[in-house]
Design a protein around this motif. Structure first.
Motif, mmCIF file in Angstrom:
data_model
loop_
_atom_site.group_PDB
_atom_site.id
_atom_site.type_symbol
_atom_site.label_atom_id
_atom_site.label_comp_id
_atom_site.label_asym_id
_atom_site.label_seq_id
_atom_site.Cartn_x
_atom_site.Cartn_y
_atom_site.Cartn_z
ATOM 1 N N CYS A 397 -11.550 35.826 -40.128
ATOM 2 C CA CYS A 397 -12.557 35.882 -39.067
ATOM 3 C C CYS A 397 -12.404 37.189 -38.283
ATOM 4 O O CYS A 397 -11.296 37.598 -37.955
ATOM 5 C CB CYS A 397 -12.346 34.686 -38.142
ATOM 6 S SG CYS A 397 -13.335 34.757 -36.645
ATOM 7 N N CYS A 400 -16.678 38.047 -34.538
ATOM 8 C CA CYS A 400 -17.957 38.685 -34.207
ATOM 9 C C CYS A 400 -18.813 37.783 -33.310
ATOM 10 O O CYS A 400 -19.676 38.256 -32.584
ATOM 11 C CB CYS A 400 -18.720 39.023 -35.483
ATOM 12 S SG CYS A 400 -19.170 37.562 -36.435
ATOM 13 N N CYS A 446 -22.084 34.037 -41.312
ATOM 14 C CA CYS A 446 -20.713 34.556 -41.175
ATOM 15 C C CYS A 446 -20.475 35.750 -42.109
ATOM 16 O O CYS A 446 -20.542 35.606 -43.328
ATOM 17 C CB CYS A 446 -19.712 33.448 -41.487
ATOM 18 S SG CYS A 446 -18.016 34.053 -41.460
HETATM 19 S S1 SF4 Z 1 -19.324 34.364 -37.823
HETATM 20 FE FE1 SF4 Z 1 -17.797 33.184 -36.704
HETATM 21 S S2 SF4 Z 1 -16.265 32.637 -38.256
HETATM 22 FE FE2 SF4 Z 1 -17.503 34.280 -39.128
HETATM 23 S S3 SF4 Z 1 -16.368 36.125 -38.637
HETATM 24 FE FE3 SF4 Z 1 -17.855 35.851 -36.986
HETATM 25 S S4 SF4 Z 1 -16.757 34.655 -35.396
HETATM 26 FE FE4 SF4 Z 1 -15.571 34.528 -37.317
#
Ligand code: SF4
Ligand code: SF4
Length: 465
Positions: A397, A400, A446
């Protein structure tokens, strides 16, 4: 009638735009009755019915072949005329086992209709409810349609609002949008019929804003009904889900993990409204539905009226390796084999190209793919090419926050997923895991390709155990 709100919407969600292989705008055509149908005695909501026919019996189209009036259930009907050749247990698409009845078409088309009268306005709620039940229209939605006939855990006197979902936002689900245009009369009268079965309640119809013609006609046709409320909505996914629709239209919350009847609402979609009209006015049992046949791998794309029980194999035409999906492409219900039948709650059959090679697989999702992140500019007017590609392997993760931004339930998907896979079930519950409506948007956006929905489902399962 009241027209409420201008372009109401909800927090989060996603606008999908067009996908390659979408049947948008295609007129509904009728598929000929298949040679063979496979009819599970558990269809839509409710418990499995008990077979009341036996192998070797001849049945007519619309004849009841299974019922269990003492349980919460709805009768099940033959969808073609012919001979019952097999009754056996098979794995059900939604888990567990179900009894299925296989009928072979004998080429004749004899119907057994439901006893009714076209002047539905003079019927009592009980009479309308009985026809809906006998015609198989009550096994709809997440908790069935309440009548005096044990078709739902709720009873008609507990219902205050009927909510019509006329805002289909799932990619490829175009059949019901098309029904709105082609069967508009049935839709309008179907609304009145369903209300009549429930008594003196309010009806709230959520209609996508881009259906101007339907909107204008509804305003004219429903003008004098003070119980009818028309809401114009943005076509953002998953606006049509019960929780999101009720929150947007009525500002009420469906309890986490519960269903709409618990707060006095019944949600139905366009197909069920039309089926209610056909049952009560024409005496036609619910034995066929509109199905969108779509996807990047499908050669014959379209919206078709298909008999229930038709094997998926009969609808598919592909010339490349593909993955077949029943229903939502995001929630991905992949049938064990192509003998899986069309059921009352199968709005689409989708075949996606199986991607074997990736261009720069670790470079993350790119535009023109069935994937999305805010880091890539969306190109307007270009249809996305949906494949089964993951566009790269799962990575850590990167915080983001995209999954949080899109969640229509204002949850913290990554936290819930992490709690689920690390067996921290109390924490998952505290984060309201059961409020997740499994829309799959968090996993879709994601950029690290973390299977968030799969992990959340795993957590729910563990807690229920
Ligand atoms: S969408 Fe959610 S789970 Fe995926 S990288 Fe971004 S914060 Fe992490
Ligand atoms: S699947 Fe659940 S957690 Fe993920 S975005 Fe949808 S509602 Fe939120």
């Amino acid at each position: 009638m009241a027209v409420l709100g201008t372009l109401k919407t909800f927090q989060g969600g996603h606008y999908f735009g067009q996908f390659e292989g979408s049947p948008k705008g295609k007129r509904i055509q009728s598929k000929p009755a298949p040679k063979r149908v496979i009819i599970p005695l558990k269809q839509g909501f409710g418990e499995e019915a008990t077979a009341i026919v036996k192998e070797g019996d001849r049945v007519k189209t619309g004849q009841i072949i299974g019922r269990a009036d003492a349980k919460i259930s709805t009768p099940v009907h033959a969808s073609i005329t012919g001979k019952v050749v097999k009754i056996e247990k098979r794995p059900h698409l939604f888990g567990g086992q179900s009894t299925i009845v296989i009928i072979e078409n004998d080429g004749s088309e004899e119907w057994q209709m439901v006893s009714t009268s076209p002047s539905f306005e003079k019927m009592t709620p009980d009479q309308v409810g009985k026809i809906l039940y006998e015609a198989g229209v009550t096994s709809v939605g997440r908790a069935g349609f309440p009548t005096a006939y044990k078709s739902s855990p709720a009873t008609p006197d507990k219902i205050r609002n009927l909510v019509i979902n006329a805002v289909e936002t799932e990619p490829y689900f175009e059949g019901e949008n098309q029904l709105l245009y082609e069967d508009f009369d049935k839709f309008v009268n179907g609304i009145k019929i369903l209300r009549q079965a429930l008594g003196n309640i309010q009806v709230h119809c959520g209609l996508a804003y881009n259906k101007a013609r339907v909107y204008e006609e509804l305003v004219v046709r429903m003008e004098f009904y003070d119980w009818f409320y028309l809401h114009e909505l943005r076509d953002k996914y998953p606006q049509g889900d019960d929780e999101v629709l009720i929150r947007t239209l009525l500002d009420q919350l469906v309890p986490s993990g519960g269903n709409a009847t618990e707060i006095g609402c019944v949600v139905v979609d366009v197909q069920h409204v039309v089926a209610a009209y056909e049952a009560v006015v024409e005496g036609k049992p619910f034995v066929e539905r509109v199905v969108s046949v779509a996807g990047s791998a499908m050669k014959e794309v379209g919206n078709f009226k298909v008999r229930l029980g038709t094997p998926v194999r009969d609808l598919i035409s592909t010339d490349s390796p593909s993955r077949v999906i029943l229903g939502s492409v995001l929630r991905a219900m992949v049938p064990a084999d192509l003998e899986a039948p069309i059921m009352k709650n199968t709005p689409a059959v989708i075949a996606l190209k199986e991607a074997t090679k990736e261009f720069l697989p670790m470079a993350g999702p790119g535009f023109n793919k069935d994937s999305f992140t805010n880091s890539f500019v969306k190109v307007p007017f270009i249809k996305k090419k949906a494949t089964t590609s993951l566009n790269g392997n799962e990575r850590p993760c990167v915080n983001c926050g995209y999954c949080v931004d899109v969640c229509p339930q204002s949850l913290m998907p990554i936290w819930i997923a992490e709690a689920s896979v690390n067996d921290m079930l109390e924490r998952a519950e505290a984060l309201d895991i059961f409020a997740c409506i499994e829309c799959a948007l968090c996993a879709y956006v994601c950029p690290s390709k973390i299977p968030l929905l799969d992990q959340i489902r795993q957590g729910k399962k563990a807690i229920k155990k």
